[in-house]
Write a protein that holds these residues in place. Structure first.
Motif, short mmCIF file in Angstrom:
data_model
loop_
_atom_site.label_atom_id
_atom_site.label_comp_id
_atom_site.label_asym_id
_atom_site.label_seq_id
_atom_site.Cartn_x
_atom_site.Cartn_y
_atom_site.Cartn_z
N TYR A 61 9.49 -1.14 9.39
CA TYR A 61 10.66 -1.33 10.26
C TYR A 61 10.21 -1.64 11.68
CZ TYR A 61 13.80 0.61 6.69
OH TYR A 61 14.53 0.82 5.55
N THR A 93 19.81 -4.86 10.65
CA THR A 93 20.99 -4.11 11.10
C THR A 93 21.20 -4.44 12.56
OG1 THR A 93 20.59 -2.32 9.52
CG2 THR A 93 22.00 -1.82 11.40
N ASP A 124 20.09 6.30 11.82
CA ASP A 124 20.86 6.24 10.58
C ASP A 124 20.34 5.17 9.62
OD1 ASP A 124 22.52 8.26 11.43
OD2 ASP A 124 24.07 6.92 12.21
N THR A 125 19.59 4.21 10.16
CA THR A 125 19.12 3.07 9.36
C THR A 125 17.72 3.28 8.82
OG1 THR A 125 20.49 1.57 10.70
CG2 THR A 125 18.74 0.58 9.40
#
Length: 441
Positions: A61, A93, A124-125
């Motif tokens: 990420y 996102t 949250d991702t």
């Protein structure tokens, strides 16, 4: 028969060696085996129980904050990593808030709330087990560039304070103001990455044209060593990705973005709100009078009296404004280019492309479009778009000054393979590569 004492000693020692060897081998077979070397870096954890969440080791990420002049946006990119292959973008996102970070120049503490809101989106991702290996970055563009240095520094320090408490992979140099050349390079990386040609040595790379409000960028790959050597150093940027070296022609022309150019053609002076605030121009309809706000200054703009042909007079004004401010570079006609921002918007205004799907245009389309719009305006039409004649004339002149011939075709796109063509993707990807190689981005 009696054995000599020496032979007896040898037999005893031999039996003892055999026994000890057997005991050692039995012990080695019964103890757990350890790997030769512990992994230096892991992007996840293995399942610890049947109910535990499993996160694939093949994902990385990256979290990029885009601090623009009108808002702050967060891009959370999920890359799929496969051995000996170029990474692929698995998911993005996106979330945006207003106003921009620069709006808090006089009260930096108030910026904290919005930053924390966007950081919660990231939390949250991204799986919690990957927070410590997910780079967190912020790049500020025009909004902070225009602030006095001290105010911009204080704002960035506030961002660093918030980021340092986030539990993501963060370094102080991951927060900075992005210059125009880096913006162009990052957009170039984005386009070629999405087209799947960035990691190939033989695949032709596409160039990038971006026309923003305050500046315009041109970036494309240089193949000829002689051309590279002939260019000034500030026009060439080099970097390495996928173990491939890239040499780019990348330059940002500050003050030649569409809004800044519009102001200059109208006769205003950038950054001087105390200058003339009533502007009269042949690029506007003769009977037009209205107001236009730029850089928090409200101008009254008017057209000149009828008499001279609008297009020819406006063209002269634009050519005079841009004269010797753009460097021509040989070879652009042989490179495929994608064009963005106001190039895209004005092509939509002309009806040359669909607003949602984009398309292709030729430089001559802008030239002919400018003539048509200016002539229609002279006849009393297109009052709902008073600056369209000026904008199209400027775009057509700019492209020709950059040495694009009238028959040169440009691809216009807001998305490639359903992904936004933002500089944020390229900047994130480049940063992740740099962290893995050099420990910093």
């Amino acid at each position: 028969m009696r054995f000599p004492k020496l032979a007896f000693v040898f037999m005893f020692v031999g039996c003892l060696v055999v026994y000890l060897t057997y005991v050692k081998r039995h012990y080695d077979d019964s103890k757990p085996q350890l790997p030769d070397q512990l992994p230096l870096h892991r992007m996840d954890i293995h399942k610890q129980s049947t109910s535990a969440q499993v996160v694939s080791e093949s994902f990385q990420y990256g979290i990029m904050f885009d601090a623009g002049s009108t808002g702050t946006r967060i891009h959370i990119f999920k890359f799929q990593i496969e051995p000996n292959e170029a990474p692929k973008l698995a998911h993005e996102t996106f979330r945006a808030i207003k106003p921009g970070l620069s709006a808090y120049a006089d009260d930096p503490e108030k910026s904290k709330e919005g930053l924390l809101e966007l950081l919660n989106v990231a939390k949250d991702t991204v799986p919690e087990t990957l927070w410590s290996s997910s780079p967190l970055m912020l790049r500020a563009t025009a909004g902070l560039r225009l602030l006095p240095g001290e105010k911009a520094t204080i704002l960035l320090d506030k961002v660093r304070e918030v980021f340092s408490e986030s539990l993501f992979l963060y370094r102080p140099d991951s927060v900075s103001i992005m210059d125009g050349t880096d913006e162009g390079m990052s957009a170039w990386i984005t386009i070629n990455f999405l087209l799947g040609v960035l990691h190939g040595t033989e695949s032709p790379k596409v160039g990038m044209l971006d026309l923003g409000g305050g500046s315009t960028q041109i970036t494309f790959a240089l193949q000829d060593e002689k051309t590279i050597q002939s260019l000034p150093l500030d026009y060439v940027t080099s970097f390495q990705m996928f173990n491939i070296s890239h040499a780019l022609y990348s330059y940002s022309y500050l003050g030649l973005g569409l809004m800044s150019a519009r102001l200059a053609v109208l006769g205003g002076i950038e950054g001087q709100p105390s200058g003339p605030q009533e502007l009269v121009s042949p690029c506007l309809a003769p009977d037009y009078s209205g107001q236009w706000e730029h850089a928090e200054v409200l101008y009254t703009v008017k057209g000149q009296k009828a008499g001279e042909p609008i297009y020819e007079t406006c063209l002269t004004k634009v050519e005079k404004m841009i004269y010797k401010r753009v460097r021509k570079i040989e070879g652009v006609k042989d490179v495929d280019f994608y064009a963005f921002s106001y190039y895209y918007d004005r092509a939509v205004d002309l009806g040359l492309i669909d607003e949602s799907t984009g398309g292709s245009v030729k430089v001559s389309d802008y030239i002919e479009g400018a003539k048509k719009v200016c002539n229609n305006m002279a006849a009393g039409g297109i009052k709902e778009s008073p600056f369209l004649c000026l904008d199209l004339t400027y775009i057509s002149v700019l492209l020709q000054e950059l040495d694009f011939p009238p028959d040169k075709e440009l691809k216009l796109a807001r998305q490639i393979n359903d992904v936004e063509t933002s500089w944020a993707l390229g900047a994130t990807f480049h940063c992740i590569e740099s962290i893995h190689k050099h420990g910093t981005c």
